[in-house]
Design a protein around this motif. Structure first.
Motif, PDB file in Angstrom:
ATOM      1  N   UNK A  43       0.813  -1.206   0.000  1.00 27.61           N
ATOM      2  CA  UNK A  43       0.000   0.000   0.000  1.00 27.61           C
ATOM      3  C   UNK A  43       0.854   1.267   0.000  1.00 27.61           C
ATOM      4  N   UNK A  44       2.100   1.174   0.456  1.00 30.62           N
ATOM      5  CA  UNK A  44       2.974   2.336   0.504  1.00 30.62           C
ATOM      6  C   UNK A  44       3.486   2.654  -0.892  1.00 30.62           C
ATOM      7  N   UNK A  45       3.680   3.958  -1.190  1.00 24.73           N
ATOM      8  CA  UNK A  45       4.242   4.297  -2.508  1.00 24.73           C
ATOM      9  C   UNK A  45       5.668   3.774  -2.619  1.00 24.73           C
ATOM     10  N   UNK A  46       5.977   3.291  -3.800  1.00 23.94           N
ATOM     11  CA  UNK A  46       7.300   2.698  -4.010  1.00 23.94           C
ATOM     12  C   UNK A  46       8.345   3.791  -4.150  1.00 23.94           C
ATOM     13  N   UNK A  47       9.477   3.605  -3.484  1.00 21.40           N
ATOM     14  CA  UNK A  47      10.574   4.569  -3.558  1.00 21.40           C
ATOM     15  C   UNK A  47      11.214   4.507  -4.939  1.00 21.40           C
ATOM     16  N   UNK A  48      11.660   5.659  -5.451  1.00 22.03           N
ATOM     17  CA  UNK A  48      12.320   5.631  -6.767  1.00 22.03           C
ATOM     18  C   UNK A  48      13.611   4.820  -6.709  1.00 22.03           C
ATOM     19  N   UNK A  49      13.809   4.037  -7.725  1.00 19.51           N
ATOM     20  CA  UNK A  49      15.013   3.200  -7.781  1.00 19.51           C
ATOM     21  C   UNK A  49      16.145   3.959  -8.449  1.00 19.51           C
ATOM     22  N   UNK A  50      17.337   3.786  -7.904  1.00 20.26           N
ATOM     23  CA  UNK A  50      18.508   4.446  -8.462  1.00 20.26           C
ATOM     24  C   UNK A  50      19.078   3.615  -9.599  1.00 20.26           C
ATOM     25  N   UNK A  51      19.436   4.290 -10.652  1.00 16.86           N
ATOM     26  CA  UNK A  51      20.044   3.616 -11.785  1.00 16.86           C
ATOM     27  C   UNK A  51      21.535   3.937 -11.786  1.00 16.86           C
ATOM     28  N   UNK A  52      22.366   2.916 -11.644  1.00 18.50           N
ATOM     29  CA  UNK A  52      23.814   3.107 -11.606  1.00 18.50           C
ATOM     30  C   UNK A  52      24.394   2.630 -12.934  1.00 18.50           C
TER      31      UNK A  52
END
Length: 95
Positions: A43-52
Motif C-alpha cells: 500500500x505504501x508508494x514505491x521509492x524511486x530506484x537508483x540507476x547506476x
C-alpha cells in the motif's frame, strides 16, 4: 529403559491435543502477520530506484599477456612479511 521414562510422563490425549492446537494457533498467527506486513508494504508508494551506470568492456586481452610483464611468482610462508633474503629465521617453540 526409554519406555519407562516415557510412561512416567503421563501424557494424556487431551494434553497432546491442546499442544497441537497451540502450535497451530501460533503458526496461523505468524502467517497472518507476514501477510499483513506484505499487504501494508504494497500500500505504501514505491521509492524511486537508483540507476547506476556500469562501464561495459569492449575488448578482451589474452591471459598470458599479463603474465609476461610481471616477475615470476614465488611461494612464501604466511608469517613472512617480505622477500626470503631480507627476513632472518626465527626459532619457534610449539607445545
Amino acid at each position: 529403559m526409554n519406555r519407562q521414562r516415557a510412561a512416567h510422563l503421563h501424557l494424556s490425549p487431551v494434553s497432546i491435543q491442546q499442544g497441537l492446537f497451540a502450535v497451530l494457533a501460533l503458526l496461523i498467527t505468524l502467517i497472518g502477520g507476514q501477510q499483513f506486513l506484505r499487504w501494508e508494504q504494497s500500500q505504501q508508494p514505491e521509492a524511486p530506484r537508483l540507476s547506476i551506470p556500469h562501464p561495459t568492456q569492449t575488448h578482451f586481452s589474452a591471459v598470458s599477456s599479463g603474465q609476461a610483464d610481471s616477475p615470476p611468482m614465488r611461494m612464501m610462508d604466511v608469517d613472512q612479511a617480505g622477500p626470503v633474503g631480507e627476513i632472518r629465521h626465527q626459532e619457534r617453540w610449539v607445545f
